[in-house]
Design a protein around this motif. Structure first.
Motif, PDB file in Angstrom:
ATOM      1  N   GLU A   1       1.150  -0.846  -0.039  1.00 11.50           N
ATOM      2  CA  GLU A   1       0.123   0.178  -0.279  1.00 11.50           C
ATOM      3  C   GLU A   1       1.232   1.555   0.145  1.00 11.50           C
ATOM      4  OE1 GLU A   1      -3.318  -0.621   3.393  1.00 11.50           O
ATOM      5  OE2 GLU A   1      -2.842  -2.272   2.985  1.00 11.50           O
ATOM      6  N   GLY A   2       1.858   1.091   0.333  1.00  4.50           N
ATOM      7  CA  GLY A   2       3.467   2.199   0.275  1.00  4.50           C
ATOM      8  C   GLY A   2       3.676   2.835   1.334  1.00  4.50           C
ATOM      9  N   TYR A   3       3.912   3.931   2.153  1.00  4.51           N
ATOM     10  CA  TYR A   3       4.320   4.551   3.269  1.00  4.51           C
ATOM     11  C   TYR A   3       3.263   5.225   3.970  1.00  4.51           C
ATOM     12  CZ  TYR A   3       5.570   7.790   6.645  1.00  4.51           C
ATOM     13  OH  TYR A   3       6.470   8.173   7.782  1.00  4.51           O
ATOM     14  N   PHE A   4       2.137   5.526   2.924  1.00  3.40           N
ATOM     15  CA  PHE A   4       0.883   6.028   2.933  1.00  3.40           C
ATOM     16  C   PHE A   4       0.015   5.220   3.628  1.00  3.40           C
ATOM     17  CE2 PHE A   4       3.108  10.040   1.612  1.00  3.40           C
ATOM     18  CZ  PHE A   4       2.852  11.230   2.217  1.00  3.40           C
ATOM     19  N   GLY A   5      -0.088   4.016   3.427  1.00  3.62           N
ATOM     20  CA  GLY A   5      -1.275   2.462   3.606  1.00  3.62           C
ATOM     21  C   GLY A   5      -1.333   2.421   4.777  1.00  3.62           C
ATOM     22  N   MET A   6      -0.138   2.828   5.612  1.00  2.00           N
ATOM     23  CA  MET A   6       0.261   2.694   7.596  1.00  2.00           C
ATOM     24  C   MET A   6       0.020   4.044   7.720  1.00  2.00           C
ATOM     25  SD  MET A   6       4.636   2.038   8.097  1.00  2.00           S
ATOM     26  CE  MET A   6       5.321   3.453   7.564  1.00  2.00           C
ATOM     27  N   THR A  36     -16.735   6.669  20.312  1.00  2.00           N
ATOM     28  CA  THR A  36     -17.110   5.294  19.173  1.00  2.00           C
ATOM     29  C   THR A  36     -17.370   5.351  18.035  1.00  2.00           C
ATOM     30  OG1 THR A  36     -18.437   4.532  21.428  1.00  2.00           O
ATOM     31  CG2 THR A  36     -18.979   3.911  19.657  1.00  2.00           C
ATOM     32  N   PRO A  37     -17.699   6.819  17.404  1.00  2.00           N
ATOM     33  CA  PRO A  37     -17.888   6.449  16.231  1.00  2.00           C
ATOM     34  C   PRO A  37     -16.277   7.006  15.752  1.00  2.00           C
ATOM     35  CG  PRO A  37     -18.824   8.409  17.166  1.00  2.00           C
ATOM     36  CD  PRO A  37     -18.527   7.638  17.910  1.00  2.00           C
ATOM     37  N   MET A  38     -15.523   7.150  16.049  1.00  2.00           N
ATOM     38  CA  MET A  38     -14.034   7.998  15.814  1.00  2.00           C
ATOM     39  C   MET A  38     -13.270   6.396  15.567  1.00  2.00           C
ATOM     40  SD  MET A  38     -10.926   9.305  17.412  1.00  2.00           S
ATOM     41  CE  MET A  38     -10.332   8.063  18.944  1.00  2.00           C
ATOM     42  N   GLU A  39     -13.637   5.210  16.420  1.00  2.00           N
ATOM     43  CA  GLU A  39     -12.924   3.545  16.281  1.00  2.00           C
ATOM     44  C   GLU A  39     -13.514   3.070  15.238  1.00  2.00           C
ATOM     45  OE1 GLU A  39     -11.108   2.090  18.413  1.00  2.00           O
ATOM     46  OE2 GLU A  39     -10.321   4.250  18.695  1.00  2.00           O
ATOM     47  N   MET A  40     -15.174   3.335  15.118  1.00  2.00           N
ATOM     48  CA  MET A  40     -15.828   2.686  14.076  1.00  2.00           C
ATOM     49  C   MET A  40     -15.468   3.184  12.572  1.00  2.00           C
ATOM     50  SD  MET A  40     -18.585   0.532  14.333  1.00  2.00           S
ATOM     51  CE  MET A  40     -19.465   0.165  12.490  1.00  2.00           C
ATOM     52  N   LEU A  41     -15.266   4.546  12.909  1.00  2.00           N
ATOM     53  CA  LEU A  41     -14.568   5.158  11.051  1.00  2.00           C
ATOM     54  C   LEU A  41     -14.071   4.073  11.043  1.00  2.00           C
ATOM     55  CD1 LEU A  41     -16.187   8.126  10.848  1.00  2.00           C
ATOM     56  CD2 LEU A  41     -17.098   6.032   9.863  1.00  2.00           C
ATOM     57  N   LYS A  42     -12.125   4.715  12.160  1.00  2.00           N
ATOM     58  CA  LYS A  42     -11.062   4.171  11.479  1.00  2.00           C
ATOM     59  C   LYS A  42     -10.364   2.547  11.632  1.00  2.00           C
ATOM     60  CE  LYS A  42      -8.397   3.346  15.244  1.00  2.00           C
ATOM     61  NZ  LYS A  42      -7.160   2.744  17.164  1.00  2.00           N
ATOM     62  N   ILE A  43     -11.516   1.265  12.076  1.00  2.00           N
ATOM     63  CA  ILE A  43     -11.424   0.198  11.576  1.00  2.00           C
ATOM     64  C   ILE A  43     -11.036   0.119  10.590  1.00  2.00           C
ATOM     65  CG2 ILE A  43     -12.438  -1.817  12.855  1.00  2.00           C
ATOM     66  CD1 ILE A  43     -11.712  -0.987  15.657  1.00  2.00           C
ATOM     67  N   GLN A  44     -12.441   0.574  10.100  1.00  2.00           N
ATOM     68  CA  GLN A  44     -12.975  -0.116   8.718  1.00  2.00           C
ATOM     69  C   GLN A  44     -12.253   0.661   7.719  1.00  2.00           C
ATOM     70  OE1 GLN A  44     -15.858  -1.701   9.332  1.00  2.00           O
ATOM     71  NE2 GLN A  44     -15.556  -0.629  11.021  1.00  2.00           N
ATOM     72  N   LEU A  45     -11.120   1.881   7.812  1.00  2.00           N
ATOM     73  CA  LEU A  45     -10.257   2.275   6.770  1.00  2.00           C
ATOM     74  C   LEU A  45      -8.974   1.751   6.986  1.00  2.00           C
ATOM     75  CD1 LEU A  45     -10.848   5.852   7.197  1.00  2.00           C
ATOM     76  CD2 LEU A  45     -12.093   4.267   5.344  1.00  2.00           C
ATOM     77  N   GLN A  46      -8.498   0.795   8.044  1.00  2.00           N
ATOM     78  CA  GLN A  46      -7.458   0.331   8.992  1.00  2.00           C
ATOM     79  C   GLN A  46      -7.701  -1.417   8.268  1.00  2.00           C
ATOM     80  OE1 GLN A  46      -7.230   1.030  12.836  1.00  2.00           O
ATOM     81  NE2 GLN A  46      -5.162   2.677  13.240  1.00  2.00           N
ATOM     82  N   ASP A  47      -8.453  -1.913   8.728  1.00  2.00           N
ATOM     83  CA  ASP A  47      -8.585  -2.940   8.167  1.00  2.00           C
ATOM     84  C   ASP A  47      -8.541  -3.535   6.885  1.00  2.00           C
ATOM     85  OD1 ASP A  47      -8.530  -5.600   9.352  1.00  2.00           O
ATOM     86  OD2 ASP A  47     -10.486  -6.186   9.126  1.00  2.00           O
ATOM     87  N   ALA A  48      -9.248  -2.880   5.752  1.00  2.00           N
ATOM     88  CA  ALA A  48      -9.690  -3.203   4.789  1.00  2.00           C
ATOM     89  C   ALA A  48      -8.324  -3.531   3.865  1.00  2.00           C
ATOM     90  CB  ALA A  48      -9.755  -1.325   3.782  1.00  2.00           C
ATOM     91  N   GLY A  49      -6.671  -2.865   3.947  1.00  2.00           N
ATOM     92  CA  GLY A  49      -5.719  -2.859   3.634  1.00  2.00           C
ATOM     93  C   GLY A  49      -5.746  -4.193   3.656  1.00  2.00           C
ATOM     94  N   ARG A  50      -6.370  -4.862   4.919  1.00  2.00           N
ATOM     95  CA  ARG A  50      -5.613  -6.636   5.216  1.00  2.00           C
ATOM     96  C   ARG A  50      -6.921  -7.559   4.548  1.00  2.00           C
ATOM     97  NH1 ARG A  50      -8.582 -10.274   8.777  1.00  2.00           N
ATOM     98  NH2 ARG A  50      -9.948  -8.572   8.741  1.00  2.00           N
ATOM     99  N   ILE A  51      -7.840  -6.968   4.321  1.00  2.00           N
ATOM    100  CA  ILE A  51      -9.167  -7.823   4.222  1.00  2.00           C
ATOM    101  C   ILE A  51      -8.912  -7.927   2.105  1.00  2.00           C
ATOM    102  CG2 ILE A  51     -11.244  -8.479   3.340  1.00  2.00           C
ATOM    103  CD1 ILE A  51     -11.911  -6.458   5.750  1.00  2.00           C
TER     104      ILE A  51
END
Length: 321
Positions: free
Chosen positions: A60-65, A122-137
């Motif tokens: 995903e490149g450096y900014f993927g992190m 709660t909403p912050m974590e909800m959105l963050k997790i979707q974006l963070q885990d998209a690369g793994r999936i």
């Protein structure tokens, strides 16, 4: 220090500044923590923190992190501001005539702070997790396709070969359209289960560690004492509540990898993890979380105790009487 008269604007600004600095420094480790916690037995894409970060950069490149960092940077200011200011507020009102707080009252103040912050967390974590885990999936799907293995997940099979990853705005709109405001607060119970005990452990532990470095009760502790106290208290509390964090992460993940379990609630999630992955699964990503929380709260307490906001507010022209 924490029991003195509260300057609310200063506390809010200090909390916001600390959050922005801290998140910028440790976000890649937080991304690795989310991906390590979400992967289940038989579907392991990453073996460790370093392996996760290396594979993320390659694919995903450096900014993927930093996927999902914008959400955190936007909402971490009110989140940290609420957490720190609420703790000060409760400590101030639980103290009697300026006397030292008992351990129980310190824990009650932390409990109040943890409860208040979930409004934003709660909403912050909800959105963050979707974006963070998209690369793994996505990486898992590519691996399965390369191996010629058909997906057993209908949702995964329906995905196009080239998928444009959704943004936080798109996810928010879709959740609000389909589930209303409750969609953004999925996992609220698990978030409370994590953040309230965290604050109950963190704030009293920090206050007492910080006092050890104070030569005079009326003088601030040295810079390094506040930093180290924040690091030790933060990492201790983070590891203590990591099982709750694993449950929260699993419950808030909207997308699943191939053959991964789905959960109906906290008890169902706890039962399935225990039965299918064993008790150690509740400590997935624990060292990552400690590495995230330690500097995050160390930086927060330094900014908070140094009083950057007080300095900035003093520069503003005062209104004449």
């Amino acid at each position: 220090m924490a029991d003195k008269q509260i300057s609310l604007p200063a506390k809010l600004i200090n909390g916001g500044i600390a959050g922005l600095i801290g998140v910028t420094c440790v976000f890649p480790i937080d991304l690795a923590k989310t991906r390590l916690q979400n992967q289940q037995n038989g579907q392991r894409m990453y073996s460790s923190l370093s392996d996760c970060l290396i594979k993320t950069i390659r694919s995903e490149g450096y900014f993927g992190m930093y996927r999902g960092a914008a959400v955190n940077l936007t909402l971490v200011t009110p989140e940290k501001a609420i957490k720190l200011a609420a703790n000060d507020f409760f400590r101030h009102h639980l103290s009697k005539d300026g006397k030292k707080l008992t351990l129980l009252r310190e824990m009650l103040a932390g409990c109040g702070a943890g409860t208040c912050q979930v409004i934003v967390t709660t909403p912050m974590e909800m959105l963050k997790i979707q974006l963070q885990d998209a690369g793994r999936i996505e990486a898992q799907r590519k691996l399965m396709a390369a191996q010629g293995q058909p997906s057993s997940s209908p949702a995964a099979a329906a995905q196009p070969a080239v998928e444009k990853r959704p943004t936080a705005t798109q996810i928010t709109k879709e959740l609000l359209r389909s589930k209303g405001i409750a969609g953004l607060y999925k996992g609220l119970g698990a978030t409370l289960l994590r953040d309230v005990p965290f604050s109950i452990v963190y704030f009293p532990l920090f206050a007492n560690l910080n006092k050890l470095g104070q030569k005079d009760p009326n003088v601030k502790a040295p810079f390094y004492v506040s930093f180290l106290s924040g690091c030790v208290a933060g990492s201790t509390a983070a590891v203590a509540v990591n099982p709750c964090d694993v449950i929260k992460t699993r419950l808030q993940s909207l997308q699943r990898g191939v053959n991964e379990d789905t959960y109906s609630g906290i008890l169902d999630c706890t039962k399935k993890i225990w039965q299918r992955e064993g008790p150690l699964a509740f400590f997935k990503g624990a060292y990552c979380r400690a590495l995230v929380i330690a500097p995050l709260f160390g930086i927060a307490q330094v900014v908070y105790f140094v009083g950057i906001a007080e300095f900035l507010l003093d520069l503003l022209p005062r209104r004449r009487a």
